[in-house]
Design a protein around this motif. Structure first.
Motif, PDB file in Angstrom:
ATOM      1  N   LEU A 335     -30.983  58.062  18.869  1.00  0.00           N
ATOM      2  CA  LEU A 335     -30.442  59.424  18.915  1.00  0.00           C
ATOM      3  C   LEU A 335     -28.991  59.402  19.379  1.00  0.00           C
ATOM      4  CD1 LEU A 335     -31.260  62.360  18.421  1.00  0.00           C
ATOM      5  CD2 LEU A 335     -31.857  62.538  20.836  1.00  0.00           C
ATOM      6  N   GLY A 336     -28.694  58.528  20.387  1.00  0.00           N
ATOM      7  CA  GLY A 336     -27.320  58.424  20.861  1.00  0.00           C
ATOM      8  C   GLY A 336     -26.389  57.907  19.779  1.00  0.00           C
ATOM      9  N   LYS A 337     -26.838  56.904  19.001  1.00  0.00           N
ATOM     10  CA  LYS A 337     -26.016  56.392  17.901  1.00  0.00           C
ATOM     11  C   LYS A 337     -25.736  57.481  16.852  1.00  0.00           C
ATOM     12  CE  LYS A 337     -27.637  51.606  18.340  1.00  0.00           C
ATOM     13  NZ  LYS A 337     -28.336  50.483  17.674  1.00  0.00           N
ATOM     14  N   PHE A 338     -26.806  58.263  16.544  1.00  0.00           N
ATOM     15  CA  PHE A 338     -26.628  59.338  15.555  1.00  0.00           C
ATOM     16  C   PHE A 338     -25.624  60.368  16.050  1.00  0.00           C
ATOM     17  CE2 PHE A 338     -27.823  63.635  14.184  1.00  0.00           C
ATOM     18  CZ  PHE A 338     -27.590  63.520  12.828  1.00  0.00           C
ATOM     19  N   PHE A 339     -25.765  60.787  17.330  1.00  0.00           N
ATOM     20  CA  PHE A 339     -24.834  61.768  17.886  1.00  0.00           C
ATOM     21  C   PHE A 339     -23.405  61.211  17.902  1.00  0.00           C
ATOM     22  CE2 PHE A 339     -28.323  64.072  20.479  1.00  0.00           C
ATOM     23  CZ  PHE A 339     -28.589  64.890  19.396  1.00  0.00           C
ATOM     24  N   PHE A 342     -22.115  61.388  14.398  1.00  0.00           N
ATOM     25  CA  PHE A 342     -21.908  62.793  14.030  1.00  0.00           C
ATOM     26  C   PHE A 342     -20.642  63.342  14.683  1.00  0.00           C
ATOM     27  CE2 PHE A 342     -22.408  67.325  14.875  1.00  0.00           C
ATOM     28  CZ  PHE A 342     -22.660  67.819  13.608  1.00  0.00           C
ATOM     29  N   ASN A 343     -20.441  63.014  15.979  1.00  0.00           N
ATOM     30  CA  ASN A 343     -19.268  63.535  16.688  1.00  0.00           C
ATOM     31  C   ASN A 343     -17.973  62.999  16.089  1.00  0.00           C
ATOM     32  OD1 ASN A 343     -20.857  65.017  18.431  1.00  0.00           O
ATOM     33  ND2 ASN A 343     -20.963  63.405  19.985  1.00  0.00           N
ATOM     34  N   ARG A 344     -17.978  61.712  15.692  1.00  0.00           N
ATOM     35  CA  ARG A 344     -16.771  61.151  15.092  1.00  0.00           C
ATOM     36  C   ARG A 344     -16.442  61.843  13.758  1.00  0.00           C
ATOM     37  NH1 ARG A 344     -19.280  56.450  17.064  1.00  0.00           N
ATOM     38  NH2 ARG A 344     -20.144  55.973  15.000  1.00  0.00           N
ATOM     39  N   SER A 351     -10.222  68.016  12.856  1.00  0.00           N
ATOM     40  CA  SER A 351      -8.783  67.730  12.820  1.00  0.00           C
ATOM     41  C   SER A 351      -8.202  68.067  11.448  1.00  0.00           C
ATOM     42  CB  SER A 351      -8.533  66.253  13.149  1.00  0.00           C
ATOM     43  OG  SER A 351      -9.009  65.936  14.448  1.00  0.00           O
ATOM     44  N   GLY A 352      -8.913  67.671  10.397  1.00  0.00           N
ATOM     45  CA  GLY A 352      -8.445  68.001   9.054  1.00  0.00           C
ATOM     46  C   GLY A 352      -8.390  69.498   8.818  1.00  0.00           C
ATOM     47  N   TYR A 353      -9.415  70.208   9.297  1.00  0.00           N
ATOM     48  CA  TYR A 353      -9.455  71.668   9.130  1.00  0.00           C
ATOM     49  C   TYR A 353      -8.287  72.322   9.861  1.00  0.00           C
ATOM     50  CZ  TYR A 353     -11.015  76.501   9.666  1.00  0.00           C
ATOM     51  OH  TYR A 353     -11.078  77.858   9.658  1.00  0.00           O
TER      52      TYR A 353
END
Length: 670
Positions: A335-339, A342-344, A351-353
């Motif tokens: 779950l930590g790896k997925f988060f 996802f956060n990156r 940033s692009g937006y």
């Protein structure tokens, strides 16, 4: 309201034989007068009723014979008594039977004789509760049926309503699950996820409080509004929780973080609620049918949005201060790896937006051009899309309309309906069907050459293929009934919304606004229209009950000759009406109810136009019996059986359905 098709209330039918009436020098008027004289309700009063002498000790009610009850009593009514004492009774010139008030139609269920009852709900009635009560009432009534009698409910829109609500409930659950996943993925905190989810039932259940105040009901429109509101009402609480979490992560206590967050987000939350309300509330003020349909949908969303804002400003801050705690670092494991991933991705997207938003702010002309292009594109593509009111749906029912040539008898109609019934009995997916002969549901009129069949299909879970969808089954039936040359036969879908006409198509009126066209001229124009319309692919199954070529019997009375022979004009028409059409005389009591008495000639004496001439009337000057053949001229002409007026002008009503692959908007435009 309950209407009975394929039958009618009881009636005491007096069937006369004109030949016997003529031999005995009697007319239908004599029979009618005798019935009126001897079948009556006559209150006789009381013996010893006040005011009375002082020594009156008793008061008695006088009981006198009232209305006649059974056919034998009617057959014994005395029409005339000779000086010799010989009497002529109704049974000497005809017969009496307990029959039907009219014989305009007949009913069949799965090809067997039946009476068809249609039950209509009153405005504001609960359809599901009414349906349950009808089923329970019939279940109890069946205990009183004879052994060889049964019932079946064929036309029932309740299963479609129940299936719609069940589908909405499934969507409701799915939407909550999706919202939960999205909130948890973005906030990445179980406690923070719970708070927005608690605002969902508060906002949605609170919305029901306003339903009685606004006169709303729980229906597919209001439920659909609630489904869409699920994803909207959770937004305000997410804004609050995310703001609180932001300050907690920067070292503030939950209470202080909540206070600071509310200072920052209260105005945006109120602004969001007002903007969304400004979008939906005006829809409730749309006029006409569209406004009525979208009123519940729009106000349901608007109310839930306002309640969500109120909840976000009260319940969400309180729960945040109580439940939220400082973050203890990123989650571990898968779950930590997925988060982390996802956060990156989210940070790069953000940033692009932000960069794109900054560019659009600096290049305002470019922004205006893009906005104008989007608006123009929306208009172009919106106008290019086919328009339609409500798409047809598979409600588990469809109908079959049968129209024989003008002046076809009810017996001929019954034979054609039997052929259609045989086709339906062999059609896959058909569960039951009920037939109403002599009634055209498309035009809501009784004509001997009309017939209607309502078909109930098997449950949806037993019909998975496209061929067993209502469109596929109607197409299959259409191909098979095309082999019956005696009539125009076509299946039709029922309206998606109950009460919107008799079938799921469109209604068109060809109107004579000049008021000068004859029936024949209007008929010619109608034929031209019906010949040209099928050339348009948007139109299908065009049908009208208007036909100026209906064969009719024309009777011209020689009034001068009738007066010379001493025959009153009114007696001529009364004899004609009673013999051919049936004449209502008075009433009789049976089964605790009141029914009507009718006088009419036997069927064998009104089969052909020349039978009119065999009806006799009495001359008041010579007291001789004179046949109508000496007073009237019998001919033939064409005319229309049904005429429609719209805004006072004579009009022709044309019904149809959109062609395959076209919408109702395209059909109306065509």
């Amino acid at each position: 309201q309950v209407d009975l098709f394929g039958g009618a209330d009881y009636g005491m039918r007096i069937w006369l034989r004109p030949d016997k009436l003529a031999k005995l020098a009697l007319t239908p008027s004599d029979v009618i007068s005798a019935i009126k004289e001897q079948n009556l309700q006559a209150p006789a009063g009381r013996v010893g009723a006040a005011p009375s002498p002082k020594d009156q000790e008793f008061t008695y009610t006088v009981s006198a014979p009232g209305r006649l009850v059974n056919p034998e009593e009617f057959e014994n009514i005395i029409i005339r008594q000779a000086e010799t004492g010989a009497v002529v009774r109704i049974k000497d010139v005809g017969r009496a039977e307990l029959g039907s008030q009219n014989y305009d139609s007949f009913g069949r269920l799965d090809g067997k004789p039946a009476g068809t009852m249609a039950v209509y709900l009153l405005p504001g009635a609960n359809q599901l509760k009414a349906s349950e009560a009808i089923y329970e009432t019939l279940r109890q009534a069946k205990a009183l049926f004879p052994p060889d009698m049964d019932y079946k409910i064929v036309y029932d829109t309740t299963p479609a309503v129940e299936a719609s609500i069940e589908g909405i409930v499934h969507t409701f659950v799915e939407a909550i699950i999706l919202v939960t996943l999205v909130v948890f993925i973005f906030l990445q905190n179980l406690r923070a996820t719970i708070i927005p989810l608690l605002t969902v039932p508060v906002s949605l259940i609170g919305t029901f409080i306003f339903f009685p105040l606004l006169g709303f009901s729980v229906n597919t429109l209001s439920m659909f509004g609630l489904v869409l509101a699920i994803g909207i009402v959770v937004d305000d609480a997410i804004v609050v929780v995310e703001a609180v979490m932001h300050h907690i992560e920067h070292g503030m206590s939950p209470k202080d973080a909540t206070i600071q967050a509310m200072k920052e987000v209260s105005a945006p939350v109120v602004g969001i609620a007002l903007i969304l309300s400004a979008v939906f509330i005006p829809v409730a003020f749309l006029g006409g049918l569209t406004g009525q349909m979208y009123k519940q949908f729009a106000l349901t969303i608007a109310i839930s949005v306002l309640l969500s804002a109120f909840s976000a400003l009260s319940l969400a801050p309180a729960l945040s201060a109580m439940l939220l705690k400082a973050h203890h670092g990123p989650a571990r494991g898968p779950l930590g790896k997925f988060f982390g991933w996802f956060n990156r991705v989210f940070d790069r997207t953000t940033s692009g937006y932000i960069g794109m938003a900054g560019l659009l702010v600096r290049r305002s002309i470019f922004t205006i051009v893009i906005a104008a292009a989007v608006a123009d594109g929306a208009g172009v593509f919106g106008s290019a899309l086919p328009a339609g009111f409500i798409p047809e749906e598979d409600q588990g029912l469809f109908g079959v309309n049968v129209t024989l040539p003008p002046a076809a008898s009810l017996e001929r109609t019954g034979k054609v309906l039997s052929q259609v019934e045989q086709i339906l009995a062999k059609t896959e997916g058909v569960d039951a069907f009920t037939t109403i002969g002599g009634y055209g549901v498309v035009t809501s009129t009784y004509q001997p050459n009309f017939g209607t069949i309502f078909v109930r299909m098997k449950p949806w879970d037993e019909r998975h293929s496209e061929a067993l969808h209502v469109r596929g089954m109607m197409a299959s039936v259409q191909r098979q009934v095309a082999n019956i040359p005696e009539a125009i036969i076509f299946p039709f879908n029922i309206p998606t919304i109950s009460g919107f006409g008799a079938w799921g198509g469109f209604n068109f009126l060809l109107q004579d606004r000049s008021g000068t066209l004859s029936v024949q001229q209007l008929g010619d124009l109608t034929r031209q229209f019906l010949e040209a319309a099928p050339k348009r692919p948007e139109l299908a199954n065009l049908f009208t009950s208007f036909d100026p070529r209906y064969p009719q019997v024309k009777v011209d009375l020689d009034r001068e000759k009738a007066r010379k022979l001493g025959v009153p004009i009114n007696e001529v028409f009364q004899a004609l009406s009673a013999s051919m059409g049936g004449s209502y005389v008075n009433d009789f009591n049976r089964f605790g109810r009141l029914f009507r008495v009718y006088v009419q000639s036997e069927a064998d004496y009104r089969r052909k136009p020349k039978d009119i001439g065999d009806i006799y009337v009495r001359s008041r000057t010579t007291n001789k019996m004179i046949p109508l053949s000496t007073l009237v001229t019998i001919g033939s002409e064409g005319g229309t059986e049904i005429t429609v007026r719209f805004n006072l002008f004579r009009s022709v009503e044309i019904n149809g359905v959109p062609g395959r692959g076209y919408t109702s908007g395209q059909a109306l435009a065509a």
